[in-house]
Design a protein around this motif. Structure first.
Motif, short mmCIF file in Angstrom:
data_model
loop_
_atom_site.label_atom_id
_atom_site.label_comp_id
_atom_site.label_asym_id
_atom_site.label_seq_id
_atom_site.Cartn_x
_atom_site.Cartn_y
_atom_site.Cartn_z
N VAL A 2 41.81 12.34 26.53
CA VAL A 2 42.55 12.28 25.27
C VAL A 2 41.83 11.30 24.36
O VAL A 2 41.74 10.11 24.65
N GLN A 3 41.32 11.78 23.23
CA GLN A 3 40.56 10.91 22.36
C GLN A 3 40.34 11.52 20.99
O GLN A 3 40.56 12.70 20.77
N GLY A 26 42.74 16.73 23.85
CA GLY A 26 43.85 16.32 24.70
C GLY A 26 45.19 16.25 24.02
O GLY A 26 46.20 16.00 24.67
N PHE A 27 45.22 16.45 22.71
CA PHE A 27 46.49 16.49 21.98
C PHE A 27 46.26 17.27 20.68
O PHE A 27 45.13 17.49 20.26
N THR A 28 47.38 17.67 20.03
CA THR A 28 47.31 18.50 18.83
C THR A 28 47.49 17.64 17.59
O THR A 28 48.53 17.03 17.39
N LEU A 29 46.46 17.63 16.74
CA LEU A 29 46.46 16.75 15.58
C LEU A 29 47.53 17.09 14.54
O LEU A 29 47.97 16.20 13.80
N ASP A 30 47.95 18.33 14.44
CA ASP A 30 48.85 18.70 13.34
C ASP A 30 50.26 18.11 13.51
O ASP A 30 51.08 18.21 12.61
N TYR A 95 36.38 4.91 10.57
CA TYR A 95 37.18 5.24 11.74
C TYR A 95 38.31 6.18 11.34
O TYR A 95 38.87 6.05 10.25
N CYS A 96 38.68 7.07 12.25
CA CYS A 96 39.89 7.84 12.05
C CYS A 96 40.90 7.41 13.11
O CYS A 96 40.54 6.89 14.17
N ALA A 97 42.18 7.63 12.78
CA ALA A 97 43.25 7.23 13.67
C ALA A 97 44.41 8.21 13.55
O ALA A 97 44.56 8.86 12.51
N ALA A 98 45.21 8.31 14.59
CA ALA A 98 46.33 9.24 14.60
C ALA A 98 47.57 8.54 15.14
O ALA A 98 47.49 7.75 16.10
N TYR A 119 46.08 6.73 18.64
CA TYR A 119 44.68 7.02 18.96
C TYR A 119 43.79 6.44 17.85
O TYR A 119 44.15 6.48 16.67
N TRP A 120 42.63 5.97 18.27
CA TRP A 120 41.68 5.35 17.33
C TRP A 120 40.29 5.76 17.76
O TRP A 120 39.93 5.61 18.92
#
Length: 130
Positions: A2-3, A26-30, A95-98, A119-120
């Motif tokens: 997951v990243q 590993g996960f859904t961004l939307d 950097y992107c982050a969620a 997440y970063w």
């Protein structure tokens, strides 16, 4: 695993453009709010562009307003940061982050500490120079 993984950085001349990508695995961004941050040498980290998945708000820092645009590609589970009219002062690591919490884009862009996010990414270097 997951990243978040950023890509697309590099060397560009002033006035040029770059498109950064932030791919999630590993996960859904939307389902997540997204933030783009940058840190230049010797300067504090700053929020560049953010958008909230909970209320649909967006926020762009004054320094990039009208030049940077964030977009999603849900099919590829990727977010992009299109940067136009680049200036030497845009030189930084980006950097992107969620985050999954309900937060406005304005607040998200002030969350400059990585632990505040779910997440970063590892960052991608952008250099604007002639």
């Amino acid at each position: 695993q997951v990243q978040l993984v950023e890509s697309g950085g590099g060397l560009v001349q002033p006035g040029g453009s770059l498109r950064l990508s932030c791919a999630a695995s590993g996960f859904t961004l939307d389902n997540y709010g997204i933030g783009w941050f940058r840190q230049a040498p010797g300067k504090e980290r700053e929020g560049v562009s953010c958008f909230s998945s909970s209320d649909g708000t967006t926020y762009d820092a004054d320094s990039v307003k009208g030049r940077f645009t964030v977009s999603r590609d849900n099919a590829k589970n990727t977010v992009h940061l299109l940067m136009n009219s680049l200036k030497p002062e845009d030189t930084a690591i980006y950097y992107c982050a969620a985050v999954s919490r309900d937060i406005t884009a304005f607040t998200m862009c002030r969350m400059t500490s990585a632990p505040l996010w779910d997440y970063w990414g590892q960052g991608t270097r952008v250099t604007v120079s002639s």
